[in-house]
Scaffold this motif. Sequence first.
Motif, PDB file in Angstrom:
ATOM      1  N   LEU A 100      11.234  -1.683 -13.626  1.00  7.50           N
ATOM      2  CA  LEU A 100      11.288  -1.498 -14.809  1.00  7.50           C
ATOM      3  C   LEU A 100      12.080  -3.660 -15.414  1.00  7.50           C
ATOM      4  O   LEU A 100      11.354  -3.757 -16.279  1.00  7.50           O
ATOM      5  CB  LEU A 100      11.841  -0.718 -15.620  1.00  7.50           C
ATOM      6  CG  LEU A 100      10.840   0.649 -15.366  1.00  7.50           C
ATOM      7  CD1 LEU A 100      10.922   1.588 -16.114  1.00  7.50           C
ATOM      8  CD2 LEU A 100       9.767   0.655 -15.448  1.00  7.50           C
ATOM      9  N   LEU A 101      12.665  -3.341 -14.758  1.00 10.52           N
ATOM     10  CA  LEU A 101      13.918  -4.870 -14.922  1.00 10.52           C
ATOM     11  C   LEU A 101      14.540  -4.345 -16.321  1.00 10.52           C
ATOM     12  O   LEU A 101      14.321  -3.507 -17.199  1.00 10.52           O
ATOM     13  CB  LEU A 101      12.703  -5.670 -15.894  1.00 10.52           C
ATOM     14  CG  LEU A 101      12.063  -6.578 -14.880  1.00 10.52           C
ATOM     15  CD1 LEU A 101      11.295  -7.808 -15.563  1.00 10.52           C
ATOM     16  CD2 LEU A 101      12.651  -7.093 -13.747  1.00 10.52           C
ATOM     17  N   PRO A 102      15.984  -4.561 -16.413  1.00 13.10           N
ATOM     18  CA  PRO A 102      17.265  -4.224 -17.399  1.00 13.10           C
ATOM     19  C   PRO A 102      16.389  -3.988 -18.629  1.00 13.10           C
ATOM     20  O   PRO A 102      16.912  -3.069 -19.687  1.00 13.10           O
ATOM     21  CB  PRO A 102      17.941  -5.107 -17.354  1.00 13.10           C
ATOM     22  CG  PRO A 102      17.909  -5.684 -15.448  1.00 13.10           C
ATOM     23  CD  PRO A 102      16.377  -5.699 -16.077  1.00 13.10           C
ATOM     24  N   GLY A 138      20.079   2.105 -10.712  1.00 16.64           N
ATOM     25  CA  GLY A 138      20.148   0.436 -11.086  1.00 16.64           C
ATOM     26  C   GLY A 138      18.833   0.539 -10.255  1.00 16.64           C
ATOM     27  O   GLY A 138      18.033  -0.649 -10.593  1.00 16.64           O
ATOM     28  N   HIS A 139      17.996   0.991  -9.321  1.00 17.15           N
ATOM     29  CA  HIS A 139      16.317   1.164  -8.879  1.00 17.15           C
ATOM     30  C   HIS A 139      15.537   0.795 -10.169  1.00 17.15           C
ATOM     31  O   HIS A 139      14.172   0.041 -10.468  1.00 17.15           O
ATOM     32  CB  HIS A 139      16.282   1.628  -7.526  1.00 17.15           C
ATOM     33  CG  HIS A 139      16.071   2.995  -7.711  1.00 17.15           C
ATOM     34  ND1 HIS A 139      15.308   3.882  -7.782  1.00 17.15           N
ATOM     35  CD2 HIS A 139      16.863   3.857  -6.449  1.00 17.15           C
ATOM     36  CE1 HIS A 139      15.010   4.566  -7.536  1.00 17.15           C
ATOM     37  NE2 HIS A 139      16.218   5.351  -6.628  1.00 17.15           N
ATOM     38  N   ASN A 177       9.786   4.797  -5.663  1.00 18.97           N
ATOM     39  CA  ASN A 177       8.249   4.983  -6.827  1.00 18.97           C
ATOM     40  C   ASN A 177       8.601   7.033  -7.533  1.00 18.97           C
ATOM     41  O   ASN A 177       7.407   6.458  -8.538  1.00 18.97           O
ATOM     42  CB  ASN A 177       7.829   4.973  -5.941  1.00 18.97           C
ATOM     43  CG  ASN A 177       7.850   5.572  -4.069  1.00 18.97           C
ATOM     44  OD1 ASN A 177       8.655   5.899  -4.294  1.00 18.97           O
ATOM     45  ND2 ASN A 177       6.457   6.000  -4.207  1.00 18.97           N
ATOM     46  N   TRP A 178       8.824   7.113  -7.629  1.00 17.68           N
ATOM     47  CA  TRP A 178       8.581   9.061  -7.664  1.00 17.68           C
ATOM     48  C   TRP A 178       8.528   9.010  -9.304  1.00 17.68           C
ATOM     49  O   TRP A 178       8.282   9.542  -9.952  1.00 17.68           O
ATOM     50  CB  TRP A 178      10.049  10.044  -7.889  1.00 17.68           C
ATOM     51  CG  TRP A 178       9.730   9.615  -6.028  1.00 17.68           C
ATOM     52  CD1 TRP A 178       9.134   9.366  -4.923  1.00 17.68           C
ATOM     53  CD2 TRP A 178      10.824  11.105  -5.325  1.00 17.68           C
ATOM     54  NE1 TRP A 178       9.483  10.041  -3.464  1.00 17.68           N
ATOM     55  CE2 TRP A 178      10.532  11.098  -4.245  1.00 17.68           C
ATOM     56  CE3 TRP A 178      11.361  11.932  -5.476  1.00 17.68           C
ATOM     57  CZ2 TRP A 178      10.885  11.542  -3.183  1.00 17.68           C
ATOM     58  CZ3 TRP A 178      12.243  12.678  -5.002  1.00 17.68           C
ATOM     59  CH2 TRP A 178      11.498  12.569  -3.425  1.00 17.68           C
ATOM     60  N   SER A 188       0.302  -0.544   0.519  1.00  7.91           N
ATOM     61  CA  SER A 188      -0.273   0.223  -0.122  1.00  7.91           C
ATOM     62  C   SER A 188       0.765   1.108  -0.085  1.00  7.91           C
ATOM     63  O   SER A 188       1.043   1.754   0.853  1.00  7.91           O
ATOM     64  CB  SER A 188      -0.865  -0.115   0.881  1.00  7.91           C
ATOM     65  OG  SER A 188      -1.378  -1.150   1.478  1.00  7.91           O
ATOM     66  N   THR A 189       0.265   2.227  -0.700  1.00  7.71           N
ATOM     67  CA  THR A 189       1.551   3.337  -1.065  1.00  7.71           C
ATOM     68  C   THR A 189       0.771   3.610  -1.638  1.00  7.71           C
ATOM     69  O   THR A 189      -0.071   4.108  -2.710  1.00  7.71           O
ATOM     70  CB  THR A 189       2.978   3.012  -2.199  1.00  7.71           C
ATOM     71  OG1 THR A 189       2.098   3.068  -2.926  1.00  7.71           O
ATOM     72  CG2 THR A 189       3.785   2.041  -1.240  1.00  7.71           C
TER      73      THR A 189
END
Length: 499
Positions: free
Chosen positions: A258-260, A252-253, A314-315, A131-132
Motif C-alpha cells: 500500500l505504501l506506509p 510490514g508487507h 495479497n489476501w 498473474s495471480t
Amino acid sequence: MEESARGNRFIAYITANKWMAFAIAFILLLRFSFIGVMGAMPQDAYYYFYGQHFALSYFDHPPAIAWILRAFTDLFGRHVFVIKLADTLVTIGTLLAFYRLSRCFLSLPRAWNGLLLLSATLMVTILSLVSTPDVPLLFFWSLSLIAIYRAVFEERKGYWIWAGIAMGLAFDSKYTAIFLPAGAVLYLLLSQQHRRYLWSPWFFTSILFFCITILPVVIWNVDNNFASFRFQSSERVGGVEFHPLDFFGVLGHQAAILLPVLLVVLFYYCYKLVRKYKWHITRIPAPQLFLLCFFLPVFAIFLLISPIYWVKINWMMPAYITGIIWISTWITFKYVRWQWICSLVVHLALAVEIIFYPVPIHSDDTMIGWGGLGAGVKSLAAEYPDDFIFSADDYKTSAMLNLYLGHMVYSRNIIGENALQFDFIGTDMNALKGRNALFINSLTDLNDAVDELAFIKKLSPFFSSVKQLPPIVVTQHGRVVRKFLVFRCMDYHPPLSKD
C-alpha cells in the motif's frame, strides 16, 4: 458543469505540481515498459499451465485467471509479454471500475484523490505485472460493488441480477470473494434504511444468479472429491501455530504494497471511526457503513488471525477497494502527494532491482534466471530427446519449464508426492515406465547445494541409477545469478497407485 470545472482544476493542479506529474508519468511508463522487459514469474507460468489444461476449475484456485491467460495466449501467442499484457489490461479495468464506484460516493476531486491513492500503490504494480487470481478478483469485486450500490441505493432492481453474476465471477476468481455476499448481508442487517432488502425476492434472485455463476467451481469440486475446497479450508487450518511477531510481519508487507502513507491513514481513520461511534454502528451514515462492510471485516479478520496463521501479502487486497474510497471522503491532496513521492522512491528501487539485480533473492519467487534455465534445458532435451523432464519443488520449476519449452514437464508426483494441479491433469505414470529422465533442481542459495543434493536420495526408489550432470548456470551483468542442478535418472519405476 460546476463539478466538471472542479475536475479540470484538479487535473490542472496535478500538472502544475512537477513532482507529482513526474512521479505519475514515470510509474506509468515503468509499468508499461515492464510488460515487454520483465521476465516471467513462477505464478505467470503456473496459471498459464492451468489454462493449457482447460477445466471447469483447478486445485489451488478457481479458473478465472487461467481462462483469461488461455484466451490471450491463444489469440496472441505463447509469449511472456502476452501474459503480462493480460494482467495489465484487466488491472486497468479494475482502476476504471474503482473510479466508477468511487463516484457513487465522492465528488469528482475526491474521486480523483482516491484513484491517485490506489494507482500509486505497489499493489497495482504487482497486479499489472504478475498473474495471480487477485487480478480478476479485484476487477469483479469492484464491478460487484457497483451493482450492489445501484440495486440498494438507487433501487434499480435489475442490478440485483448483475450483482449476483459479478459476485459469482469474483468467486470464480478466488474464494476470498465469499466476503462479497457476506458483506452485502452484513450491510443489510446493520442498515435500518435498507434492511427490507434481506427479505426481498430480488435479493434472493441475486443469490440464485451467484450460485448459478459459481457452478463451474462447484461441479469441479464434486467431481474431484471437493479437493480444492478442502485444500483452501480444513487443510490450511493444519498450519495454525502461535507466532505473535507475525502480526508485525503482516503490517510490514501491507505497508509495502500500500505504501506506509496509505496504511497509516487507513489506521488513523479506523481509530477516528471507533472513537466517534464506538459500538453505535447504526449511527454510521449509510454510504460509509456500506463501504466499511466490505473493508473492515476482511481487513480486521486477517489482521486478527495473523499471530496464529501466516497471512499472505495479497489476501487483504480486496478490502482496500472500499477502504480507500472511505478515507478519500476526508483525505487532502497533501497526503496524495506524499503517497506518490513515496511511490516514486519504491518504484525506482524496484526498477534498479529488476534491471541490475543488486540484492539477490534467495527464493524461486523471482523473474531472474528462468529464461536461462529454459535455454539450458532445451539444449539438454536436444541431447537426450527420449528423456522426460521433471522437477520436484511445489510447482515453480516445472511450471516455468512448461512455459519456456512448450511441452509437458512433470512435477513431484513422479516420485509419489502431492503436486498441486499437476495431480489433476490425468498424467499416466505407467506410460513413463522404463524411460530415462532429466531431473532439474533449483538452488535458492548459490553457495549451498548440500540440502538440494540430499534431496536426490528421494529419487533412488524410483530409478535404477541417478547421475549428476553439469549444472545450468545463469549469469547477468557478468555474475552468476541462478544455478540449477541437473541429474540424469535411468529406468523409471512409477510409485504404487494411491487408490
